[in-house]
Structures are given as C-alpha cells and as structure tokens.
Design a protein around this motif. Structure first.
Motif, PDB file in Angstrom:
ATOM      1  N   ASP A  14      -4.095 -47.052  28.628  1.00  0.00           N
ATOM      2  CA  ASP A  14      -5.217 -46.439  29.406  1.00  0.00           C
ATOM      3  C   ASP A  14      -5.415 -46.930  30.717  1.00  0.00           C
ATOM      4  N   LEU A  15      -5.161 -48.287  31.146  1.00  0.00           N
ATOM      5  CA  LEU A  15      -5.474 -49.195  32.135  1.00  0.00           C
ATOM      6  C   LEU A  15      -4.960 -48.598  33.410  1.00  0.00           C
ATOM      7  N   LEU A  16      -3.743 -48.194  33.718  1.00  0.00           N
ATOM      8  CA  LEU A  16      -3.307 -47.591  34.783  1.00  0.00           C
ATOM      9  C   LEU A  16      -4.051 -46.444  35.264  1.00  0.00           C
ATOM     10  N   LYS A  17      -4.155 -45.495  34.437  1.00  0.00           N
ATOM     11  CA  LYS A  17      -4.898 -44.048  34.536  1.00  0.00           C
ATOM     12  C   LYS A  17      -6.156 -44.232  34.905  1.00  0.00           C
ATOM     13  N   LYS A  18      -7.040 -45.396  34.338  1.00  0.00           N
ATOM     14  CA  LYS A  18      -8.302 -45.456  34.575  1.00  0.00           C
ATOM     15  C   LYS A  18      -8.491 -46.246  36.150  1.00  0.00           C
ATOM     16  N   VAL A  19      -7.577 -46.971  36.427  1.00  0.00           N
ATOM     17  CA  VAL A  19      -7.652 -47.660  37.578  1.00  0.00           C
ATOM     18  C   VAL A  19      -7.543 -46.605  38.899  1.00  0.00           C
ATOM     19  N   LYS A  20      -6.407 -45.693  38.556  1.00  0.00           N
ATOM     20  CA  LYS A  20      -6.069 -44.654  39.613  1.00  0.00           C
ATOM     21  C   LYS A  20      -7.457 -43.730  39.873  1.00  0.00           C
ATOM     22  N   GLU A  21      -8.095 -43.425  38.602  1.00  0.00           N
ATOM     23  CA  GLU A  21      -9.461 -42.776  38.688  1.00  0.00           C
ATOM     24  C   GLU A  21     -10.500 -43.343  39.596  1.00  0.00           C
ATOM     25  N   LEU A  22     -10.635 -44.888  39.422  1.00  0.00           N
ATOM     26  CA  LEU A  22     -11.750 -45.453  39.850  1.00  0.00           C
ATOM     27  C   LEU A  22     -11.479 -45.506  41.360  1.00  0.00           C
ATOM     28  N   ILE A  23     -10.018 -45.756  41.893  1.00  0.00           N
ATOM     29  CA  ILE A  23      -9.526 -45.860  43.258  1.00  0.00           C
ATOM     30  C   ILE A  23      -9.879 -44.653  44.123  1.00  0.00           C
ATOM     31  N   HIS A  24      -9.741 -43.527  43.355  1.00  0.00           N
ATOM     32  CA  HIS A  24      -9.879 -42.169  43.964  1.00  0.00           C
ATOM     33  C   HIS A  24     -11.586 -41.897  44.062  1.00  0.00           C
ATOM     34  N   GLY A  26     -14.212 -43.447  45.562  1.00  0.00           N
ATOM     35  CA  GLY A  26     -14.642 -43.799  46.737  1.00  0.00           C
ATOM     36  C   GLY A  26     -15.648 -44.654  46.907  1.00  0.00           C
ATOM     37  N   ASN A  27     -16.630 -44.874  46.093  1.00  0.00           N
ATOM     38  CA  ASN A  27     -17.698 -45.598  46.280  1.00  0.00           C
ATOM     39  C   ASN A  27     -17.768 -47.063  45.530  1.00  0.00           C
ATOM     40  N   ILE A  28     -16.435 -47.474  45.106  1.00  0.00           N
ATOM     41  CA  ILE A  28     -16.497 -48.786  44.589  1.00  0.00           C
ATOM     42  C   ILE A  28     -15.717 -49.645  45.669  1.00  0.00           C
ATOM     43  N   GLY A  49      -9.510 -49.169  54.765  1.00  0.00           N
ATOM     44  CA  GLY A  49      -8.219 -49.706  55.056  1.00  0.00           C
ATOM     45  C   GLY A  49      -7.282 -50.062  54.092  1.00  0.00           C
ATOM     46  N   VAL A  50      -7.761 -50.798  53.166  1.00  0.00           N
ATOM     47  CA  VAL A  50      -7.016 -51.388  51.921  1.00  0.00           C
ATOM     48  C   VAL A  50      -6.399 -50.253  51.077  1.00  0.00           C
ATOM     49  N   VAL A  51      -7.162 -49.384  50.851  1.00  0.00           N
ATOM     50  CA  VAL A  51      -6.834 -48.387  49.926  1.00  0.00           C
ATOM     51  C   VAL A  51      -5.696 -47.563  50.541  1.00  0.00           C
ATOM     52  N   GLY A  52      -5.829 -47.165  51.687  1.00  0.00           N
ATOM     53  CA  GLY A  52      -4.690 -46.251  52.196  1.00  0.00           C
ATOM     54  C   GLY A  52      -3.347 -46.807  52.503  1.00  0.00           C
ATOM     55  N   MET A  53      -3.382 -48.278  52.608  1.00  0.00           N
ATOM     56  CA  MET A  53      -2.180 -49.034  52.842  1.00  0.00           C
ATOM     57  C   MET A  53      -1.522 -49.503  51.519  1.00  0.00           C
ATOM     58  N   VAL A  54      -1.993 -49.846  50.590  1.00  0.00           N
ATOM     59  CA  VAL A  54      -1.443 -50.747  49.567  1.00  0.00           C
ATOM     60  C   VAL A  54      -1.629 -50.171  48.373  1.00  0.00           C
ATOM     61  N   VAL A  55      -1.797 -48.898  48.070  1.00  0.00           N
ATOM     62  CA  VAL A  55      -2.210 -48.339  46.981  1.00  0.00           C
ATOM     63  C   VAL A  55      -0.888 -48.535  45.851  1.00  0.00           C
ATOM     64  N   ALA A  56       0.220 -48.121  46.379  1.00  0.00           N
ATOM     65  CA  ALA A  56       1.359 -48.192  45.258  1.00  0.00           C
ATOM     66  C   ALA A  56       1.591 -49.505  44.970  1.00  0.00           C
ATOM     67  N   THR A  73     -10.882 -55.616  30.155  1.00  0.00           N
ATOM     68  CA  THR A  73     -12.150 -55.088  30.785  1.00  0.00           C
ATOM     69  C   THR A  73     -12.032 -54.934  32.021  1.00  0.00           C
ATOM     70  N   ILE A  74     -12.573 -53.992  32.545  1.00  0.00           N
ATOM     71  CA  ILE A  74     -12.661 -53.570  34.044  1.00  0.00           C
ATOM     72  C   ILE A  74     -14.065 -53.747  34.376  1.00  0.00           C
ATOM     73  N   ALA A  75     -14.053 -54.647  35.468  1.00  0.00           N
ATOM     74  CA  ALA A  75     -15.468 -54.841  36.141  1.00  0.00           C
ATOM     75  C   ALA A  75     -15.418 -53.922  37.272  1.00  0.00           C
ATOM     76  N   ILE A  76     -16.345 -53.160  37.490  1.00  0.00           N
ATOM     77  CA  ILE A  76     -16.458 -52.134  38.694  1.00  0.00           C
ATOM     78  C   ILE A  76     -17.813 -52.626  39.597  1.00  0.00           C
ATOM     79  N   VAL A  77     -17.264 -52.973  40.550  1.00  0.00           N
ATOM     80  CA  VAL A  77     -18.293 -53.349  41.707  1.00  0.00           C
ATOM     81  C   VAL A  77     -18.507 -52.163  42.702  1.00  0.00           C
ATOM     82  N   LYS A  78     -19.803 -51.674  42.601  1.00  0.00           N
ATOM     83  CA  LYS A  78     -20.239 -50.506  43.494  1.00  0.00           C
ATOM     84  C   LYS A  78     -21.182 -50.842  44.564  1.00  0.00           C
TER      85      LYS A  78
END
Length: 80
Positions: A14-24, A26-28, A49-56, A73-78
């Motif tokens: 589930d790691l990849l799916k959760k990271v994709k959700e978190l990236i989208h 926007g407040n992280i 800027g980083v999200v737009g260029m290097v997501v893949a 464990t995913i630590a999310i800094v908001k």
C-alpha cells in the motif's frame, strides 16, 4: 513556519498508493518513509516546484522501497 508531524503505518503493497495520495493533497511539506525499526529510507521534500518536476522518479523510488520490507511508517510533515 510551524509544522505538524503525523505518522501512519502502511503495508509494503500500500506504500506507493498512499504516497501518491499524499503528494496530491497539497498541504504537505515533506514525506519521510521509515522501516519497522524507525530507520529512514527516504525523505521527500514537497515544495511546489519539486512536485511538478520530479514526481515520476520519486514514485519509482518509492515503488522500489516497497519491495524491501512489509511494514513501513510514513511521517507526514504539514504546514500549520
């Protein structure tokens, strides 16, 4: 700027799916992926800027990390 850190446990599959959700979300500001022992595998800064260029490449790295262990464990800094 004040930050809030939340942690969640996820299974390797589930790691990849959760990271994709978190990236989208926007407040992280950063996502930190740790193994079961609390050791950091990767820290992903998520400025606009980083999200737009290097997501893949980031998602490819997260996919490779997911194969290393079964629990993370995913630590999310908001922004507060």
């Amino acid at each position: 700027m004040p930050e809030k850190i939340e942690e969640m446990k996820v299974k390797g599959e589930d790691l990849l799916k959760k990271v994709k959700e978190l990236i989208h979300e926007g407040n992280i500001r950063r996502i930190i992926i740790k193994n079961e022992n609390g050791e950091t595998y990767i820290e992903i800064p998520l400025s606009l800027g980083v999200v737009g260029m290097v997501v893949a490449p980031i998602l490819a790295a997260v996919g490779a990390i997911a194969a290393l262990a079964s629990n993370f464990t995913i630590a999310i800094v908001k922004k507060v």
